[in-house]
Design a protein around this motif. Structure first.
Motif, PDB file in Angstrom:
ATOM      1  N   ASP A  89       0.818  -1.218   0.000  1.00  9.57           N
ATOM      2  CA  ASP A  89       0.000   0.000   0.000  1.00  9.57           C
ATOM      3  C   ASP A  89       0.850   1.267   0.000  1.00  9.57           C
ATOM      4  N   VAL A 124      -1.233   3.515  -2.410  1.00  4.35           N
ATOM      5  CA  VAL A 124      -2.611   3.704  -1.939  1.00  4.35           C
ATOM      6  C   VAL A 124      -2.630   4.425  -0.601  1.00  4.35           C
ATOM      7  N   TRP A 139     -10.465   7.793  -1.680  1.00  2.00           N
ATOM      8  CA  TRP A 139      -9.828   7.095  -2.790  1.00  2.00           C
ATOM      9  C   TRP A 139      -9.246   5.754  -2.341  1.00  2.00           C
ATOM     10  N   GLN A 140      -8.825   5.669  -1.092  1.00  2.00           N
ATOM     11  CA  GLN A 140      -8.412   4.369  -0.572  1.00  2.00           C
ATOM     12  C   GLN A 140      -9.581   3.384  -0.601  1.00  2.00           C
ATOM     13  N   CYS A 168     -10.154   2.224  -4.177  1.00  2.00           N
ATOM     14  CA  CYS A 168      -9.188   1.187  -4.566  1.00  2.00           C
ATOM     15  C   CYS A 168      -9.529  -0.152  -3.914  1.00  2.00           C
TER      16      CYS A 168
END
Length: 220
Positions: free
Chosen positions: A83, A86, A93-94, A97
């Motif tokens: 990550d 991310v 947005w995490q 994903c």
């Protein structure tokens, strides 16, 4: 203090049952496999009377604990992830994903579940040598393990969808620090982590005992 809501008590009860099945039963199976194999070695080379079906018993134990352990890793969020990129995104947005990741994982788990179910229904299984039990018991371990992993995949997917909508998101990921097991809080990632439910085989920390205070061998 008011009594906890019924939904909260039900969720904790279900969590305790899952922890017992995935972790405590796995530990028991591992102990059984070790005892059976050691006894078989002693019986074979010392008394010249091996235990009938000992390798089959150990194989059943190891297969079941493998897939129950895989389900436990999925529940705790302990699968290996990268990550670096991310982690730099915003919580929204995490979560986006994570939705994509869980869709991919769900597709793979669903594909495996389909063919495992087909195998359970259509294959003719022979008995395990020396045990007299059908090899279907090994395939059932895959079925149970992948069903539990599908359940946790759905949980993570809906948490990610909620995080993408609200903008408040932290993935379920339990980390071990010394003797304390902690997990990030779902709805408020800025708050400190809370201890998770322990299994019957885990040492429970004493009241007021902190892993960070014992890190250097003494208490502050």
């Amino acid at each position: 203090m008011s009594a906890p809501p019924e939904s909260g008590r039900l969720r904790r009860a279900v969590t305790r049952v899952l922890i017992f099945i995935e972790e405590d039963v796995s530990a028991i199976l591992l102990a059984v496999a070790v005892v059976v194999l050691c006894s078989d070695v002693v019986g074979r080379y010392v008394f010249h009377h091996p235990i009938p079906g000992a390798p089959s018993i150990a194989m059943v134990c190891f297969v079941w604990l493998t897939y129950l352990g895989a389900a436990a890793a999925a529940r705790r969020g302990r699968n290996i992830t990268i990550d670096v990129m991310v982690g730099r995104f915003s919580p929204r947005w995490q979560a986006a994903c994570e939705i994509v990741v869980q869709l991919i994982v769900g597709g793979v788990v669903g594909f495996c579940l389909y063919w495992i179910w087909v195998a359970v229904l259509t294959n003719r299984f022979v008995d395990l040598p020396g045990l007299g039990v059908s090899r279907r018991v090994l395939t059932m371990a895959l079925l149970v393990g992948f069903c539990l992993m599908a359940l946790y995949c759905l949980r993570d997917f809906f948490l990610a969808v909620r995080g993408a909508i609200t903008g408040i998101y932290a993935p379920i990921h339990e980390a071990v620090e010394d003797d304390d097991v902690v997990t990030p809080r779902d709805e408020h990632p800025q708050l400190p982590a809370e201890p998770v439910t322990t299994t019957i085989f885990m040492k429970r920390p004493r009241k007021g005992d902190r892993g960070s205070q014992r890190k250097n061998g003494h208490r502050s």
